[in-house]
Design an enzyme around this catalytic site. Structure first.
Site, short mmCIF file in Angstrom:
data_model
loop_
_atom_site.label_atom_id
_atom_site.label_comp_id
_atom_site.label_asym_id
_atom_site.label_seq_id
_atom_site.Cartn_x
_atom_site.Cartn_y
_atom_site.Cartn_z
N CYS A 91 43.22 80.32 -60.69
CA CYS A 91 43.61 80.14 -59.29
C CYS A 91 42.99 81.22 -58.41
CB CYS A 91 45.14 80.10 -59.18
SG CYS A 91 45.72 79.41 -57.62
N HIS A 208 47.33 76.31 -63.61
CA HIS A 208 47.93 77.52 -64.17
C HIS A 208 48.39 77.33 -65.63
CE1 HIS A 208 48.38 80.11 -60.52
NE2 HIS A 208 48.09 78.95 -59.94
N GLU A 210 49.05 79.53 -67.71
CA GLU A 210 50.02 80.56 -68.12
C GLU A 210 51.45 80.10 -67.87
OE1 GLU A 210 48.44 80.45 -65.38
OE2 GLU A 210 49.34 81.61 -63.77
#
Lengths: 242, 768
Positions: A91, A208, A210
C-alpha cells in the site's frame, strides 16, 4: 529444520499505521521474526527482507510516499534493493517504492474518488518471484484493499514491457479467477494489483496481506503464502550460499 | 498589550452577558474573585460555566445513572470510563458529540470529532482500538443533507484511517427533524493494561506543566464550547471560523509519543486539550489534584504571533496534550517528543496555591480558585413540562387510516430500500475496518467484534438509538435503546458490561425539552440497572435546534460486551440449507413509531411499546448460553422493519462470507455457499399479534422489543429447546432455496428472490 529465524525489517515512518500489523503478521510464522527500522536511521540491522508497511507516511502530504522516499532509511533500502535484497512494499509502501524509482509506474487517485476498504480477489499471475513462489499460478487470494490512491498507471511501452517480462504479479479478478467488471476496486490499469522490478527482488502491492494471516479473523489467511514465499526464498538462498 | 494592561482592565456585567453568562452568574464570579474579574478571568469563567463544559442543566439529572460495578475501574468524571475485561486487560471507552461543528463544516467537524474522542482514550494510556460513529441527518432527498452525509463520512474516514484505528460499524439514520442540526456522535475505545491507567490529576508541587503537540492558533476559538451551547439560526455560515481544522498526521505522532511517555512512566499525569483548550485542561487538572497551576501563556508556541492571552487560553487548536512532568524526567520527555517531531514546551508549574494563575510576560492576568471554578459552576433545573404531542395509547389501526397494502412483497422491498434500513456499505467501505489485525466481525452485522491479541478473550461494541421512538416516548424509547444495544451484543454472543452515552437533545431552557431529557435519563437508568451495564462515561449535547425546531430526543447508547472465548461469536447470516429458523421472544408487533408507519403511511404517531426488562434479561442470557454451547448458526435482532426485514437481512447476509459482506455489491461471490440462501417461514395467526388483528402486514413489519431470529441445525433443535426453557419461542420455518417465502395460516403472503431483496437493500448509493 534448525534454521535461524528469517529476519524481517519493518520500516517505521511517522504516519505508518500498518507497521505493527506487518510485524505481527511475520511473528505468526514460527520460522521468522521481525524488527522495526526507524526512518531516521540508516542501519538495516542485518535483516534479510524489508517490508515497507501501509499507512500515511509523513501524512502523505505532497503526494503519497513522496516524502518517505527521501528519508535516511530509504537510502539504505534503495542500496539494499540494488544489491538484490528482498523488498516488499504494501500500500503506502508500494507508493513509496514507486516514488523511489524502485518500481515502475505511479499510483493515482481511485477512480471512485473515495477511500475504499473492501475484500478483493487477487490472481497470482506468476510464481516466478520470491514473493509468490509458495503460491500456484492462477491461484486466487482473497485479501482486503484499503486506500485512496491505489489506481496503478504506467505508460504503454512500460506496460508492454512489464507484461512481456512477467512482472505483473497480482491482478484484481472475480472469485472465479476471471478478470471482470467490478472486480477492480480502484481503476488500476490492466487490473494490476502488484508488480515486481526487472530483477524480481522488489515487489509492491496495494492489498494488505498482513491483515490476512489468521483464519479466525475477518481478514482470513490468504495472505500467508506471500510471507511464506519470502521465508522459503531466504532459506533457500542461505542454503545455497552456505 | 503588556501584561499590566490585562491586569488593570476589569470586565463588567455587560461583558459577561456578551460571553453568554447571566447577571447572577457574573455576581457569583465577583464574589469568588473578591471584586470585578479581569478579562482573562471572565473568559475562563464563561467557558468553564458554559453548558458544554459545566453540564449545568444536566448534572442534577445524570446522578440517576448507575455508574459502578465490580468490573468498573473508572466511572464518569475522567476522560473515559474504564472496564476490566479480564486477563489483565481493560477497555477505555467514551462517546462524544460533534454535532454543531459538523453542521457548519461537515468534513472538518466530523474529522475533529474523531480526533477529540481518540485523544480522550489515549490520554488515559489506552491504545485506541476501535471507532464507531452514530450519525443522523435530514432526508436524503434534500441536496444539503447529501452534502452533509458525504462530508461527515469523508471526514471520519480521513481522520480515522490516517490514525490506523479501525472504524468498525456505527449507525446512520435519516429523519426530517435532523435537517437543520445533524448529529455526529463519535465513539472510541482503547485497550489498556489494568495497571497502566493514567488519570488527569495534577500533583507534585514544583513539577512542570508541559504542552505537547501542535502550535496554538486562533482556529476554533470558542469552537465546541460556544457552538455547542447555542441553537442554530441564520448566522450558521458566520460560525464557520469556529470550527477547528484537524491534522491526523500530528495526532498519529501524538498517540505514539504519549503512549510511550505513559508506558515508560515519564509523566505524572496527562490531559488532552479539547473544548475550551488550555483553560479547561489546566483548571480540571488542578481542581482534581487539589493543587494550583501557574500557566505562562506567553510561553505557549503560537501559530500567529500577535495572539492575546485570553485567545491563547481558550483556543481549541487540535492535537495538543498537557502533561505534568517531574524535573528528573523532563529530559527524557523532550527526547521522546523530539524523536516524533513534536513540540514540547514547559509552560508552567504545579504550585501549592490551589489557584489557577495565568501569567503574561511576568504579570499575573488571572488568579482563580481552581476548585471553586470547577465546583461552583451553576446548576439549573428547568421546570419540566410534558409536551402536548405525547399520547398515552397506541394507534388503533383501522383500514381507513392505514389501508392494507396489496403486495406484501413490494412492501418488503420498499422497506429494505428505505434509507434507515438499507445497507450502509457505501459509508463503511470508506472506513478502514481491519487495521490492527483484531477485527473478527466487520461492519454491517449487529455488533463489531474484536479479539484481544495473545488471549482467547474478545470484546464487542454496539450502538443504538431510535430517535422516533424516543420522540413518541422518551422514557420507553431510551430504555429500548439500552435494551437493543445489549441485545445486539447478545446476538453476537457477547456479555454486555458497560455503557457510554451521548445524550442529544434540544434547548434545555424549554420545559418540554427538559421533560424529554428527564424521561430519557430515567429510561436509560432503569435499563442499565436491569442489564447490569453501568454508565461509565458520556456526553450531553443540548441546543440541537435550528430555527426553534428541536431534533428528536436522541440518547445514543454505546455498549461494550466481552467474551471469555471470542471464537464462539456468530453473525446474522443464514448458514446452511435445512437449518431451522426460530423466533425468540414475544410474537407481537406495533405500528407505532415503526419504519413501516413512516415509509408506507408517512406517519410518526402513537405510543411505542414498553420493554419488559425481565423478559429482556432472560432472552439475552439464554441466547448467550446457546451461543456459548455452540448451538446456534446465526442470530439477528428484529429491529426496524420488523420480522420480515430481519429475515430478509439474514438471507442477504448469507451471500457473504462473514467479513466479505461488502465484497461485491453485484453477486454473492466467495460466499460460504457460493449463493444466497432463502427461507420458508410461517407466521402465527394474525390474531396472536397484539394490535395487529387480521393485519398480516403488521405481523410482518410491525416492531416490538425483545425479539431475535436464530437458526439452529435441525439435529440441535432439542438441545436448544432445553437451553431456552420457558422463554417464549417458536419455530418459524427453515432455511431453504433462494427465495424468501412467507405464509400465514397456510396462505402465502409473498415470495421474493433473495437477489431482489439484495438489490433493494444495496440501493442507497443510487440516491446519493
Amino acid at each position: 529444520m534448525g534454521h535461524a529465524p528469517v529476519r524481517f525489517g519493518v520500516v517505521v515512518f511517522p504516519g505508518s499505521n500498518c507497521d505493527a500489523d506487518a510485524y505481527h503478521a511475520v511473528s505468526t510464522f514460527p520460522g521468522a521474526g521481525a524488527q522495526y527500522l526507524w526512518h531516521k536511521d540508516t542501519d538495516l540491522k542485518d535483516v534479510q527482507a524489508v517490508i515497507l508497511p501501509g499507512g500515511f507516511s509523513y501524512g502523505d502530504y505532497l503526494r503519497c510516499g513522496a516524502i518517505a522516499r527521501f528519508s535516511p532509511i530509504m537510502q539504505s533500502v534503495i542500496d539494499f534493493a540494488h544489491e538484490g535484497g528482498l523488498v516488499m512494499g504494501i500500500c503506502n509502501g508500494f507508493q513509496t517504492l514507486v516514488e523511489a524509482g524502485l518500481l515502475p509506474g505511479a499510483l493515482i487517485r481511485n477512480t471512485g474518488l473515495k477511500f475504499v476498504c473492501r475484500y478483493v480477489n487477487l490472481r497470482v499471475e506468476t510464481t516466478r518471484t520470491p514473493f509468490t513462489s509458495a503460491c500456484e499460478t492462477g491461484e486466487v487470494l482473497r485479501i482486503v484493499v484499503k486506500h485512496n490512491e491505489g489506481n496503478y498507471t504506467v505508460d504503454p511501452e512500460t506496460l508492454a514491457r512489464l507484461q512481456a517480462a512477467d512482472q505483473i504479479v497480482l491482478r484484481y479478478v472475480d472469485a472465479a479467477g476471471e478478470r471482470a467488471e467490478g472486480a477492480n476496486p480502484n481503476g488500476a490499469l490492466d487490473d494490476v494489483a502488484g508488480v515486481c522490478n526487472e530483477t524480481r527482488n522488489v515487489f509492491g502491492m496495494m492489498p494488505h496481506p498482513e491483515n490476512s494471516v489468521e483464519a479466525g479473523l475477518a481478514g482470513g489467511a490468504d495472505g500467508r503464502p506471500l510471507f511464506q514465499s519470502i521465508i522459503d526464498t531466504v532459506l533457500r538462498t542461505a542454503e545455497v550460499t552456505s | 498589550m503588556s501584561g499590566e494592561q490585562y491586569v488593570n482592565r476589569r470586565a463588567d456585567v455587560e461583558a459577561a452577558v456578551k460571553l453568554g453568562l447571566t447577571a447572577d452568574e457574573y455576581a457569583h464570579i465577583c464574589k469568588i474573585q473578591g471584586g470585578e474579574p479581569t478579562y482573562v478571568e471572565l473568559a475562563i469563567y464563561s467557558l468553564m460555566w458554559s453548558e458544554h463544559c459545566s453540564y449545568k442543566h444536566s448534572r442534577p439529572i445524570l446522578g440517576r445513572f448507575p455508574t459502578s460495578g465490580p468490573r468498573i475501574l473508572q466511572g464518569p468524571g475522567e476522560n473515559a470510563g474504564i472496564i476490566d475485561v479480564g486477563d489483565g486487560w481493560a477497555v477505555a471507552m467514551k462517546v462524544e458529540s460533534h454535532n454543531h461543528p459538523s453542521a457548519v463544516e461537515p468534513f472538518q467537524g466530523a474529522a475533529t470529532g474523531v480526533g477529540g474522542i481518540v485523544r480522550d482514550i489515549f490520554t488515559m494510556g489506552a491504545r485506541p482500538c476501535v471507532s464507531m460513529d452514530s450519525l443522523r441527518f435530514g432526508e436524503l432527498t434534500e441536496p444539503r443533507q447529501r452534502f452533509l452525509l458525504d462530508g461527515v463520512v469523508g471526514g471520519i474516514a480521513h481522520y480515522g484511517n490516517c490514525l490506523g484505528i479501525p472504524t468498525i460499524g456505527g449507525e446512520i439514520y435519516f429523519e426530517p427533524s435532523y435537517e437543520g442540526n445533524c448529529l455526529v456522535n463519535a465513539m472510541s475505545a482503547g485497550m489498556i493494561r489494568t495497571d497502566g491507567i493514567v488519570r488527569a490529576i495534577a500533583s507534585g508541587v514544583g513539577n512542570h506543566v508541559v504542552l505537547i503537540g501542535s502550535k496554538t492558533g486562533r482556529d476554533g476559538i470558542g469552537g465546541a464550547s460556544v457552538l455547542a451551547s447555542q441553537e442554530f439560526d441564520e448566522t450558521l455560515e458566520e460560525k464557520r471560523p469556529s470550527v477547528q481544522v484537524g491534522d491526523p498526521f500530528t495526532e498519529k505522532k501524538l498517540i505514539e509519543a504519549c503512549l510511550e511517555l505513559i508506558h515508560r512512566k515519564l509523566v505524572v499525569s496527562m490531559q488532552d486539550l479539547g473544548a475550551a483548550g488550555l483553560t479547561s485542561s489546566s483548571s480540571e487538572m488542578s481542581s482534581k489534584g487539589f493543587v494550583g497551576l501557574d500557566i505562562h501563556a506567553d510561553r505557549v508556541p503560537l501559530r500567529e504571533a500577535d495572539m492575546e492571552p485570553w485567545e491563547i487560553m481558550i483556543s481549541e487548536s487540535q492535537e495538543r496534550m498537557l502533561a505534568i512532568v517531574t524535573e528528573q524526567q523532563i529530559a527524557d520527555v523532550r527526547e521522546v517528543c523530539e524523536r516524533w517531531d513534536l513540540d514540547c514546551t514547559v509552560i508552567g508549574a504545579v504550585t501549592d496555591s490551589k489557584m489557577l494563575r495565568i501569567w503574561w510576560h511576568g504579570e499575573r492576568v488571572a488568579d482563580i480558585p481552581a476548585r471553586r471554578l470547577a465546583d461552583e459552576s451553576p446548576v439549573i433545573r428547568t421546570p419540566s413540562v410534558k409536551p402536548d404531542y405525547i399520547v398515552d395509547e397506541p394507534v388503533a389501526v383501522d383500514d381507513a387510516g392505514y389501508p392494507p397494502p396489496n403486495d406484501l412483497g413490494a412492501a418488503l422491498t420498499q422497506l429494505l430500500a428505505a434509507p434507515n434500513i438499507a445497507s450502509k456499505r457505501w459509508a463503511f467501505e470508506q472506513y478502514d475496518y481491519i487495521v490492527q489485525a483484531n477485527t473478527v466481525q466487520i461492519p454491517g452485522g449487529d455488533a463489531a467484534v474484536l479479539r484481544i491479541k495473545d488471549s482467547l478473550r474478545g470484546i464487542a461494541f454496539s450502538n443504538d438509538c431510535n430517535g422516533r421512538h424516543c420522540y413518541l416516548d422518551p422514557y420507553r424509547g431510551a430504555k429500548a435503546a439500552v435494551a437493543e444495544a445489549a441485545r445486539n451484543l447478545a446476538c453476537a454472543g457477547a456479555l454486555p458490561v458497560a455503557v457510554t452515552d451521548c445524550l442529544n437533545f434540544g434547548n434545555p431552557e424549554k420545559g418540554e425539552i427538559y421533560w424529554q431529557f428527564e424521561q430519557a435519563v430515567e429510561g436509560i437508568a432503569e435499563a442499565c440497572e436491569a442489564l447490569d451495564t453501568p454508565v461509565v462515561s458520556g456526553n450531553v449535547s443540548f441546543y440541537n435546534e435550528s430555527f426553534g425546531q428541536a431534533i428528536y430526543p436522541t440518547p445514543m447508547i454505546g455498549m461494550l460486551g466481552i467474551y471469555e472465548d471470542v471464537s464462539v461469536h456468530i453473525d446474522d447470516a443464514f448458514k446452511d440449507e435445512g437449518d431451522v429458523i426460530v423466533l425468540l421472544g414475544a410474537e407481537a408487533a406495533w405500528v407505532d413509531g415503526s419504519e413501516y408507519q413512516k415509509i408506507a403511511y408517512g406517519k410518526v404517531e402513537g405510543r411505542v411499546p414498553d420493554v419488559d426488562l425481565q423478559l429482556e434479561v432472560e432472552l439475552q442470557s439464554k441466547i448467550r448460553a446457546a451461543i456459548e454451547a455452540r448451538l446456534l448458526r446465526s442470530a439477528h435482532d428484529c429491529a426496524e422493519g420488523g420480522l420480515a426485514v430481519a429475515l430478509a437481512e439474514c438471507c442477504i447476509a448469507s451471500g457473504s462470507n462473514g467479513g466479505a459482506q461488502f465484497a461485491d455489491p453485484e453477486a454473492p461471490r466467495g460466499g460460504r455457499s457460493g449463493r444466497w440462501l432463502g427461507a420458508d417461514v410461517a407466521l402465527g395467526s394474525a390474531a396472536a399479534v397484539a394490535g395487529a388483528a387480521q393485519r398480516p402486514d403488521l405481523a410482518l413489519f410491525g416492531e416490538a422489543p425483545s425479539r431475535v431470529i436464530v437458526t439452529v441445525a435441525a439435529e440441535l433443535l432439542g438441545p436448544l429447546d432445553e437451553v431456552l426453557g420457558g422463554l417464549p419461542h417458536r419455530v418459524l420455518g427453515r432455511v431453504t432455496g433462494t427465495d424468501l417465502r412467507c405464509t400465514m395460516g397456510g396462505k402465502e403472503l409473498f415470495t421474493v428472490p433473495v437477489g431482489e431483496l439484495h438489490s433493494a437493500y444495496e440501493s442507497l448509493p443510487e440516491r446519493l
